[in-house]
Design a protein around this motif. Structure first.
Motif, PDB file in Angstrom:
ATOM      1  N   TRP A 121     -22.451   7.897 -28.061  1.00 37.08           N
ATOM      2  CA  TRP A 121     -22.638   6.462 -28.294  1.00 37.08           C
ATOM      3  C   TRP A 121     -24.006   6.222 -28.937  1.00 37.08           C
ATOM      4  CZ3 TRP A 121     -22.888   2.556 -23.568  1.00 37.08           C
ATOM      5  CH2 TRP A 121     -22.909   1.246 -24.047  1.00 37.08           C
ATOM      6  N   VAL A 122     -24.005   5.573 -30.104  1.00 36.10           N
ATOM      7  CA  VAL A 122     -25.271   5.226 -30.766  1.00 36.10           C
ATOM      8  C   VAL A 122     -25.666   3.809 -30.342  1.00 36.10           C
ATOM      9  CG1 VAL A 122     -26.444   4.823 -32.976  1.00 36.10           C
ATOM     10  CG2 VAL A 122     -24.726   6.649 -32.792  1.00 36.10           C
ATOM     11  N   VAL A 123     -26.826   3.701 -29.709  1.00 33.89           N
ATOM     12  CA  VAL A 123     -27.361   2.373 -29.371  1.00 33.89           C
ATOM     13  C   VAL A 123     -28.732   2.264 -30.053  1.00 33.89           C
ATOM     14  CG1 VAL A 123     -27.927   0.726 -27.559  1.00 33.89           C
ATOM     15  CG2 VAL A 123     -26.181   2.468 -27.140  1.00 33.89           C
ATOM     16  N   ARG A 124     -28.772   1.555 -31.171  1.00 35.08           N
ATOM     17  CA  ARG A 124     -30.023   1.423 -31.925  1.00 35.08           C
ATOM     18  C   ARG A 124     -31.047   0.632 -31.130  1.00 35.08           C
ATOM     19  NH1 ARG A 124     -27.057  -1.631 -35.041  1.00 35.08           N
ATOM     20  NH2 ARG A 124     -28.759  -3.132 -35.072  1.00 35.08           N
ATOM     21  N   PRO A 125     -32.333   0.980 -31.297  1.00 36.57           N
ATOM     22  CA  PRO A 125     -33.353   0.136 -30.682  1.00 36.57           C
ATOM     23  C   PRO A 125     -33.200  -1.267 -31.258  1.00 36.57           C
ATOM     24  CG  PRO A 125     -34.334   2.045 -31.827  1.00 36.57           C
ATOM     25  CD  PRO A 125     -32.880   2.085 -32.103  1.00 36.57           C
ATOM     26  N   ARG A 126     -33.369  -2.247 -30.493  1.00 41.70           N
ATOM     27  CA  ARG A 126     -33.280  -3.660 -30.888  1.00 41.70           C
ATOM     28  C   ARG A 126     -31.850  -4.148 -31.150  1.00 41.70           C
ATOM     29  NH1 ARG A 126     -37.523  -4.884 -35.356  1.00 41.70           N
ATOM     30  NH2 ARG A 126     -36.820  -2.882 -36.106  1.00 41.70           N
ATOM     31  N   SER A 127     -30.841  -3.258 -30.978  1.00 38.47           N
ATOM     32  CA  SER A 127     -29.474  -3.773 -31.116  1.00 38.47           C
ATOM     33  C   SER A 127     -29.054  -4.425 -29.793  1.00 38.47           C
ATOM     34  CB  SER A 127     -28.494  -2.665 -31.511  1.00 38.47           C
ATOM     35  OG  SER A 127     -28.365  -1.731 -30.479  1.00 38.47           O
ATOM     36  N   VAL A 128     -29.826  -4.155 -28.747  1.00 39.48           N
ATOM     37  CA  VAL A 128     -29.616  -4.824 -27.460  1.00 39.48           C
ATOM     38  C   VAL A 128     -30.947  -5.488 -27.106  1.00 39.48           C
ATOM     39  CG1 VAL A 128     -28.704  -4.485 -25.136  1.00 39.48           C
ATOM     40  CG2 VAL A 128     -28.394  -2.700 -26.828  1.00 39.48           C
ATOM     41  N   ARG A 129     -30.878  -6.725 -26.652  1.00 38.03           N
ATOM     42  CA  ARG A 129     -32.132  -7.459 -26.413  1.00 38.03           C
ATOM     43  C   ARG A 129     -32.927  -6.902 -25.222  1.00 38.03           C
ATOM     44  NH1 ARG A 129     -29.641 -11.635 -29.081  1.00 38.03           N
ATOM     45  NH2 ARG A 129     -28.065 -11.569 -27.473  1.00 38.03           N
ATOM     46  N   ASP A 130     -32.227  -6.561 -24.138  1.00 38.66           N
ATOM     47  CA  ASP A 130     -32.909  -6.128 -22.923  1.00 38.66           C
ATOM     48  C   ASP A 130     -33.266  -4.637 -23.013  1.00 38.66           C
ATOM     49  OD1 ASP A 130     -33.746  -5.498 -20.439  1.00 38.66           O
ATOM     50  OD2 ASP A 130     -31.965  -6.201 -19.358  1.00 38.66           O
ATOM     51  N   PRO A 131     -34.571  -4.290 -23.064  1.00 37.24           N
ATOM     52  CA  PRO A 131     -34.935  -2.869 -23.183  1.00 37.24           C
ATOM     53  C   PRO A 131     -34.529  -2.037 -21.962  1.00 37.24           C
ATOM     54  CG  PRO A 131     -36.903  -4.259 -22.953  1.00 37.24           C
ATOM     55  CD  PRO A 131     -35.728  -5.179 -23.043  1.00 37.24           C
ATOM     56  N   GLU A 132     -34.266  -2.732 -20.857  1.00 35.16           N
ATOM     57  CA  GLU A 132     -33.901  -2.024 -19.607  1.00 35.16           C
ATOM     58  C   GLU A 132     -32.389  -1.879 -19.452  1.00 35.16           C
ATOM     59  OE1 GLU A 132     -36.512  -1.280 -17.134  1.00 35.16           O
ATOM     60  OE2 GLU A 132     -37.597  -1.581 -19.006  1.00 35.16           O
ATOM     61  N   TRP A 133     -31.649  -2.109 -20.515  1.00 37.85           N
ATOM     62  CA  TRP A 133     -30.185  -2.223 -20.400  1.00 37.85           C
ATOM     63  C   TRP A 133     -29.540  -1.016 -19.730  1.00 37.85           C
ATOM     64  CZ3 TRP A 133     -27.000   1.316 -22.900  1.00 37.85           C
ATOM     65  CH2 TRP A 133     -27.628   2.129 -23.835  1.00 37.85           C
ATOM     66  N   LEU A 134     -30.037   0.180 -20.038  1.00 39.73           N
ATOM     67  CA  LEU A 134     -29.358   1.379 -19.537  1.00 39.73           C
ATOM     68  C   LEU A 134     -29.467   1.481 -18.011  1.00 39.73           C
ATOM     69  CD1 LEU A 134     -27.778   3.904 -20.214  1.00 39.73           C
ATOM     70  CD2 LEU A 134     -29.926   5.098 -20.644  1.00 39.73           C
ATOM     71  N   GLN A 135     -30.698   1.215 -17.518  1.00 39.19           N
ATOM     72  CA  GLN A 135     -30.912   1.316 -16.065  1.00 39.19           C
ATOM     73  C   GLN A 135     -30.056   0.304 -15.305  1.00 39.19           C
ATOM     74  OE1 GLN A 135     -33.019   1.653 -18.430  1.00 39.19           O
ATOM     75  NE2 GLN A 135     -35.080   2.219 -17.814  1.00 39.19           N
ATOM     76  N   LYS A 136     -29.677  -0.779 -15.977  1.00 33.61           N
ATOM     77  CA  LYS A 136     -28.931  -1.829 -15.271  1.00 33.61           C
ATOM     78  C   LYS A 136     -27.426  -1.564 -15.225  1.00 33.61           C
ATOM     79  CE  LYS A 136     -32.336  -5.383 -16.100  1.00 33.61           C
ATOM     80  NZ  LYS A 136     -32.739  -6.470 -16.979  1.00 33.61           N
ATOM     81  N   LEU A 137     -26.971  -0.501 -15.884  1.00 32.75           N
ATOM     82  CA  LEU A 137     -25.530  -0.240 -15.890  1.00 32.75           C
ATOM     83  C   LEU A 137     -25.105   0.374 -14.550  1.00 32.75           C
ATOM     84  CD1 LEU A 137     -25.026   1.061 -19.541  1.00 32.75           C
ATOM     85  CD2 LEU A 137     -24.350  -1.140 -18.585  1.00 32.75           C
ATOM     86  N   PRO A 138     -23.866   0.118 -14.116  1.00 32.65           N
ATOM     87  CA  PRO A 138     -23.419   0.598 -12.794  1.00 32.65           C
ATOM     88  C   PRO A 138     -23.371   2.131 -12.704  1.00 32.65           C
ATOM     89  CG  PRO A 138     -21.705  -0.689 -13.909  1.00 32.65           C
ATOM     90  CD  PRO A 138     -22.872  -0.682 -14.808  1.00 32.65           C
ATOM     91  N   CYS A 139     -23.471   2.629 -11.463  1.00 35.62           N
ATOM     92  CA  CYS A 139     -23.467   4.089 -11.212  1.00 35.62           C
ATOM     93  C   CYS A 139     -22.240   4.756 -11.811  1.00 35.62           C
ATOM     94  CB  CYS A 139     -23.434   4.373  -9.721  1.00 35.62           C
ATOM     95  SG  CYS A 139     -24.861   3.761  -8.933  1.00 35.62           S
ATOM     96  N   HIS A 140     -21.127   4.049 -11.704  1.00 38.19           N
ATOM     97  CA  HIS A 140     -19.856   4.554 -12.212  1.00 38.19           C
ATOM     98  C   HIS A 140     -20.024   5.041 -13.671  1.00 38.19           C
ATOM     99  CE1 HIS A 140     -15.719   4.631 -13.384  1.00 38.19           C
ATOM    100  NE2 HIS A 140     -15.727   3.469 -14.011  1.00 38.19           N
ATOM    101  N   PHE A 141     -20.734   4.238 -14.486  1.00 38.52           N
ATOM    102  CA  PHE A 141     -20.967   4.630 -15.880  1.00 38.52           C
ATOM    103  C   PHE A 141     -22.002   5.751 -15.955  1.00 38.52           C
ATOM    104  CE2 PHE A 141     -23.722   4.431 -19.600  1.00 38.52           C
ATOM    105  CZ  PHE A 141     -22.802   4.775 -20.579  1.00 38.52           C
ATOM    106  N   LEU A 142     -23.100   5.601 -15.197  1.00 36.68           N
ATOM    107  CA  LEU A 142     -24.184   6.595 -15.295  1.00 36.68           C
ATOM    108  C   LEU A 142     -23.682   7.994 -14.902  1.00 36.68           C
ATOM    109  CD1 LEU A 142     -27.103   4.372 -13.977  1.00 36.68           C
ATOM    110  CD2 LEU A 142     -26.598   4.999 -16.344  1.00 36.68           C
ATOM    111  N   GLU A 143     -22.762   8.036 -13.943  1.00 36.63           N
ATOM    112  CA  GLU A 143     -22.180   9.337 -13.555  1.00 36.63           C
ATOM    113  C   GLU A 143     -21.349   9.911 -14.705  1.00 36.63           C
ATOM    114  OE1 GLU A 143     -21.899   8.015  -8.949  1.00 36.63           O
ATOM    115  OE2 GLU A 143     -19.983   8.513  -9.951  1.00 36.63           O
TER     116      GLU A 143
END
Ligand SMILES: O=c1ccn([C@@H]2O[C@H](COP(=O)(O)OP(=O)(O)O[C@H]3O[C@H](CO)[C@@H](O)[C@H](O)[C@H]3O)[C@@H](O)[C@H]2O)c(=O)[nH]1
Length: 453
Positions: A299-321
């Motif tokens: 998955w390509v996620v360009r810098p600034r294509s998502v406003r919240d810089p913390e977006w990854l940490q906020k995703l549920p464990c289900h995804f992070l696993e």
């Protein structure tokens, strides 16, 4: 290789990734046929000359730095570029024509993006030959040319709930595929597309990054509407002999070694080009859809294509696993290499024209999620005409995403789509080989340029 090193071509790309790539690929194609190449580039999104040591680079003093120009308003940016670049472009060209300096090779032709409205006028004043490069497809160009008719028929005032209705003047388009139809103020978009049509109409000729076998009907219509000499010499990714990168962002090559470890045709590659922006809610659905698909994903996620810089940490464990077990996220990928990798089984794309052609060139089935501009038209042709992909139907929701990925990577339907994609890939390759339509058109383009002498 024919030696034409005593002929220089000046190439002037619009400084946006989706326009820079095809212009530099065109430079590589023409360099391989013996031309000397000079690339003009702006201060905004300026290019790194070291990535193409065989080209000469000249920067034009447009005074436009990154802070003065915004990617969030593309028509505004293009209008600004046209205002700011016209004089410096003329000055630079004048200098190259009157005192070529170290690169004392005369200019045979200047090739500029069809979004620049002033370049052909400058070339005419300086008695330099000119051509333009259309970086999008022929079908979308044909649609742009009939937008005033579609507006008159009322398609721009149809409410959202009827967006899947057929456009009977242009099957198989649906209302939602019409460029600009979803904008609050479509007038600006209509004006923007109309300007481009006028620029092409009054140009001395246009080069297309497509191939006859893919877009013959649209090319025939475009030739009627825009009767200027044309050269259909793509797909550029298949015709380039070298593959130097023109990326504005650093490519993260670690994804290639990650792909090396994945099973054949198992990975869904996800990238929405260089401009599309996604909201936090959409990111969450994409992430959960990828997790639920049970397939490996890149998955390509360009810098600034998502406003919240913390977006990854906020995703549920289900995804992070799932990410840890069978996923990889990068900020920018070497996309053409990724699509050519045997582990990649499908491409979830926004259907920018370059991504669409790159996928076709590698025979990779597409999951289509168009965002704006020509992308709706491209996606409709991918799914309904060339039948090498499917639309993400039912909206950007995790269940739909997971289902669509399985359709392409697991089910029989996906195999059939892949078979068609491989046939189209072969047609794309054949067009660029000796005797093929694009190969012949390239010969014609070269004769056209040299006949200017
Ligand atoms: O991680 C990535 C993501 C993209 N790319 C490249 O970036 C380019 C992106 O171009 P494209 O797929 O056309 O998308 P956009 O950047 O969105 O292109 C703009 O320009 C295109 C050509 O005019 C239009 O078709 C699109 O609608 C418009 O948004 C392609 O060459 C990709 O290979 C990479 O190299 N790495």
């Amino acid at each position: 290789m024919n030696q034409r090193n005593n002929h220089r071509l000046v190439l002037f790309p619009l400084p946006l990734q989706g326009h820079i790539n095809p212009m530099l690929q065109l430079g590589q194609i023409l360099h391989a046929r013996g031309f000397s190449i000079t690339i003009l580039h702006t201060n905004f999104n300026s290019l790194d000359p070291s990535s193409h040591p065989h080209f000469a680079f000249r920067s034009i003093a447009d005074g436009l730095d990154q802070s003065k120009a915004s990617l969030s308003d593309i028509p505004g940016l293009i209008s600004l570029l046209n205002t700011r670049c016209a004089s410096p472009f003329e000055e630079c060209m004048r200098e190259m024509v009157s005192s070529p300096g170290g690169d004392a090779v005369p200019i045979a032709c200047v090739i500029s993006d069809t979004r620049f409205s002033f370049t052909c006028g400058v070339a005419e004043r300086l008695k330099v030959r000119a051509l333009m490069l259309r970086t999008g497809g022929a079908t979308s160009l044909h649609v742009y040319s009939i937008l005033p008719v579609l507006k008159e028929k009322g398609y721009f005032s149809i409410d959202g709930s009827r967006s899947e209705e057929a456009v009977k003047e242009f099957p198989p388009l649906q209302v939602r595929d019409i460029p600009g139809v979803n904008l609050q103020k479509p007038e600006m978009a209509l004006q923007f597309f109309d300007n481009m049509i006028k620029v092409i109409k009054s140009s001395p000729g246009v080069i297309f990054n497509t191939f006859e076998e893919l877009e013959h009907p649209a090319l025939t219509s475009v030739r009627e509407v825009l009767p200027v000499p044309d050269f259909v010499i793509g797909p550029f990714p298949k015709c380039c002999v070298t593959s130097s990168s023109s990326s504005l962002l650093a490519e993260d090559r670690s994804c290639i070694s990650w792909l090396d470890k994945q099973p054949l045709k198992s990975v869904i590659y996800v990238s929405f080009g260089s401009m599309a922006v996604v909201s936090e809610a959409e990111i969450l659905e994409i992430a959960l859809g990828l997790a639920d698909s049970e397939q490996p994903f890149l998955w390509v996620v360009r810098p600034r294509s998502v406003r919240d810089p913390e977006w990854l940490q906020k995703l549920p464990c289900h995804f992070l696993e799932a990410l840890e077990r069978r996923g990889k996220i990068v900020k920018w990928a070497p996309q053409m290499e990724v699509l050519a990798h045997p582990a990649v089984g499908a491409f979830w794309t926004h259907n920018g024209w370059n991504s669409t052609l790159e996928s076709i060139s590698e025979g990779v089935p597409m999951l289509c999620m168009p965002c704006f501009s020509d992308q709706g038209v491209n996606a409709r042709y991918v799914s309904d005409v060339w039948r090498v992909g499917v639309h993400l139907n039912g909206g950007l929701e995790r269940e739909n995403i997971a289902r669509a990925i399985k359709r392409l990577l697991v089910e029989r339907e996906g195999e059939e789509i892949r078979e068609r994609a491989l046939v189209l890939k072969e047609k794309a390759s054949a067009s660029g080989r000796q005797g093929g339509s694009s190969y012949q058109a390239l010969d014609a383009l070269i004769s056209h340029i040299l006949s200017f002498e």
